[in-house]
Design a protein around this motif. Structure first.
Motif, PDB file in Angstrom:
ATOM      1  N   MET A 283     -48.943 -39.658   0.998  1.00 34.19           N
ATOM      2  CA  MET A 283     -47.627 -39.201   0.658  1.00 34.19           C
ATOM      3  C   MET A 283     -46.928 -38.625   1.860  1.00 34.19           C
ATOM      4  SD  MET A 283     -48.675 -35.883  -1.652  1.00 34.19           S
ATOM      5  CE  MET A 283     -47.049 -35.147  -1.547  1.00 34.19           C
TER       6      MET A 283
ATOM      7  N   CYS B 282     -35.002 -38.759  -2.275  1.00 33.72           N
ATOM      8  CA  CYS B 282     -35.826 -37.553  -2.159  1.00 33.72           C
ATOM      9  C   CYS B 282     -35.092 -36.488  -1.350  1.00 33.72           C
ATOM     10  CB  CYS B 282     -37.165 -37.915  -1.505  1.00 33.72           C
ATOM     11  SG  CYS B 282     -38.266 -36.505  -1.298  1.00 33.72           S
TER      12      CYS B 282
ATOM     13  N   LEU C 165     -36.660 -42.579  -0.019  1.00 32.21           N
ATOM     14  CA  LEU C 165     -36.671 -41.411   0.879  1.00 32.21           C
ATOM     15  C   LEU C 165     -35.309 -40.724   0.844  1.00 32.21           C
ATOM     16  CD1 LEU C 165     -38.592 -42.959   3.917  1.00 32.21           C
ATOM     17  CD2 LEU C 165     -39.523 -41.478   2.135  1.00 32.21           C
TER      18      LEU C 165
ATOM     19  N   CYS D 175     -46.265 -44.168   1.175  1.00 31.11           N
ATOM     20  CA  CYS D 175     -45.855 -43.645  -0.135  1.00 31.11           C
ATOM     21  C   CYS D 175     -46.758 -42.500  -0.583  1.00 31.11           C
ATOM     22  CB  CYS D 175     -45.753 -44.811  -1.113  1.00 31.11           C
ATOM     23  SG  CYS D 175     -46.840 -44.869  -2.481  1.00 31.11           S
TER      24      CYS D 175
ATOM     25  N   MET E  32     -39.428 -40.814  -7.752  1.00 27.77           N
ATOM     26  CA  MET E  32     -38.442 -39.721  -7.842  1.00 27.77           C
ATOM     27  C   MET E  32     -38.100 -39.360  -9.294  1.00 27.77           C
ATOM     28  SD  MET E  32     -38.221 -38.484  -4.898  1.00 27.77           S
ATOM     29  CE  MET E  32     -37.159 -37.164  -5.413  1.00 27.77           C
TER      30      MET E  32
ATOM     31  N   GLY F 185     -47.697 -31.122  -0.299  1.00 28.47           N
ATOM     32  CA  GLY F 185     -48.209 -32.489  -0.192  1.00 28.47           C
ATOM     33  C   GLY F 185     -49.501 -32.525   0.592  1.00 28.47           C
TER      34      GLY F 185
ATOM     35  N   GLY G 211     -41.801 -37.297  -6.309  1.00 26.72           N
ATOM     36  CA  GLY G 211     -41.789 -37.746  -4.915  1.00 26.72           C
ATOM     37  C   GLY G 211     -41.409 -39.204  -4.808  1.00 26.72           C
ATOM     38  N   PRO G 212     -41.127 -39.631  -3.569  1.00 27.37           N
ATOM     39  CA  PRO G 212     -40.646 -41.004  -3.347  1.00 27.37           C
ATOM     40  C   PRO G 212     -41.770 -42.031  -3.405  1.00 27.37           C
ATOM     41  CG  PRO G 212     -40.835 -39.827  -1.258  1.00 27.37           C
ATOM     42  CD  PRO G 212     -41.198 -38.839  -2.337  1.00 27.37           C
TER      43      PRO G 212
ATOM     44  N   GLY H 139     -45.000 -33.623  -4.000  1.00 34.79           N
ATOM     45  CA  GLY H 139     -44.275 -34.883  -3.791  1.00 34.79           C
ATOM     46  C   GLY H 139     -45.105 -36.148  -3.883  1.00 34.79           C
TER      47      GLY H 139
ATOM     48  N   PHE I 178     -42.889 -38.190   1.601  1.00 39.00           N
ATOM     49  CA  PHE I 178     -42.377 -36.907   1.107  1.00 39.00           C
ATOM     50  C   PHE I 178     -42.454 -35.833   2.193  1.00 39.00           C
ATOM     51  CE2 PHE I 178     -43.172 -32.711  -0.740  1.00 39.00           C
ATOM     52  CZ  PHE I 178     -42.093 -32.576  -1.597  1.00 39.00           C
TER      53      PHE I 178
END
Ligand code: ZN
Length: 390
Positions: free
Chosen positions: A107, A374, A371, A105, A170, A73, A352-353, A165, A110
């Motif tokens: 990132m 994830c 989260l 978000c 997801m 990430g 990823g979330p 991520g 993640f």
């Protein structure tokens, strides 16, 4: 470290607290992660860029062996200037089952989840390693990812599979477009506009080049490669910025413009750029130099992120699909570091979330439920790698 737990929400709050906007150094954030890892006996390698103000972090948990997972990430975030936020963007704020903050978000969510798993990974007896790969300057051209991909390509024991991520809600994404960013600069010859036959109008020359990119876009949209999985299903070309000139009555000396090509996995954006150089730019250069030898046209590649080519899902992608509850892998039109890692020899997906629609916006947030999803997903992926070593 005092006050630092391995709870993912605490970690996310810490990460959001670092103003890691791409224009600024990310060393404080990277140092925090390295300290956190060392608390569990794990060495995080800090790999600085040429300026020394930015760094990637690469850490390996478990054995020095080939295969295993890499969780990847970027640590930088986009700016908040000009955006209307309800709360301080660099203070994590919880409201309605969500965490708000710049990067929540995209990132840092993640990264927080990956870090929250470190204590249990450090305690476990792993048969395959888990790598953590956190980068700088993704948002302005994947510069950190490009540097890290070079290191990964030369590793004695490369990772077997990579999860980037970026926010996909997801869902498993196995393909994305590439992105070639081009900085254009026309240097003309300034003069009084009443005698414009003695000058070279940089704005007009740049306009011809920009128009040529527009023609290319039309051709790609109607007769270029099509891949209906992508939206839009063709390679896109666009000019995002153009500026030049100082006054109506002065033939302008300079004009700058920024173009990007977002290519399907099958298209080579450098071929498209070279064609424009050969068919249009070369002729314009000759024309300009007839008036003044000090004129020039530059089309510089600012960054080039390869596309992520979706293959047929193999066993590990099928595991990811099962664990994420995705029917079949999707594709997205935005570029990520996954294309760089795939080119470095490591198969990669994006998962990823959070929702990409939240990224780069005021009041960016990630849902706590995302989260948690994830966390369960990464635990499952790591567990499967241990029992089915590649
Ligand atoms: Zn991102």
């Amino acid at each position: 470290m005092p006050g630092v737990t391995h709870d993912k929400l605490d970690l996310l709050a810490r990460l959001i607290g670092y103003d890691s906007v791409s224009a600024r150094p990310n060393l404080a954030l990277i140092g925090f992660i390295a300290d956190y890892l060392s608390g569990f006996g794990i060495e995080g390698k800090i790999l600085k860029d040429a300026t020394g103000s930015k760094a990637n972090l690469l850490a390996t948990i478990g054995p020095q062996a080939s295969g295993g997972l890499m969780l990847a990430g970027h640590t930088d975030v986009v700016p908040v200037e000009g955006q209307d936020w309800r709360s301080d963007p660099f203070t994590a704020t919880r409201r309605d089952g969500r965490v708000y903050g710049r990067g929540a978000c995209d990132m840092k969510g993640f990264i927080s989840v990956a870090l929250s798993l470190v204590p249990e990974l450090a305690r476990a007896t792993l048969t395959r390693p888990v790598h953590l790969a956190f980068t700088y300057d993704e948002e302005i051209g994947c510069f950190g990812g490009a540097a890290l991909a070079e290191i990964i390509a030369r590793m004695d024991h490369p990772p077997g599979f990579c999860i980037v991520g970026e926010p996909t809600g997801m869902k498993v994404v196995s393909g994305h477009k590439g992105k070639l960013s081009i900085d254009g600069h026309v240097r003309g010859a300034e003069c009084h506009s009443a005698y414009n036959d003695r000058g070279v109008n940089a704005v007009e020359i740049a306009a011809e080049i920009v128009a040529r990119f527009r023609t290319l876009q039309k051709r790609l949209a109607t007769e270029g490669t099509r891949d209906e999985r992508f939206d839009p299903p063709f390679t896109t070309v666009h000019t995002g910025v153009m500026s030049g000139g100082v006054a109506r009555n002065i033939v302008p000396r300079d004009c700058r413009f920024e173009v990007e090509i977002r290519n399907l996995p099958g298209d080579d954006p450098m071929d498209l750029l070279h064609a424009i150089e050969a068919e249009t730019v070369e002729h314009l250069r000759v024309e300009m130099r007839r008036v003044s030898p000090d004129t020039s046209i530059r089309l510089d590649v600012q960054s080039c992120i390869p596309a992520l080519a979706p293959g047929d899902p193999d066993e590990i992608v099928r595991q990811a699909l099962r664990l994420s509850g995705t029917n079949r892998p999707g594709v997205v039109s935005f570029a990520t570091e996954a294309g760089l890692y795939q080119r470095a020899g490591v198969p990669a997906i994006v998962c990823g979330p959070g929702d990409i629609a939240q990224a780069h916006r005021p009041d960016e947030y990630v849902a706590v439920e995302q989260l948690e999803k994830c966390e369960a997903f990464l635990r499952g992926m790591i567990r499967n790698q241990q029992s089915n070593p590649k």
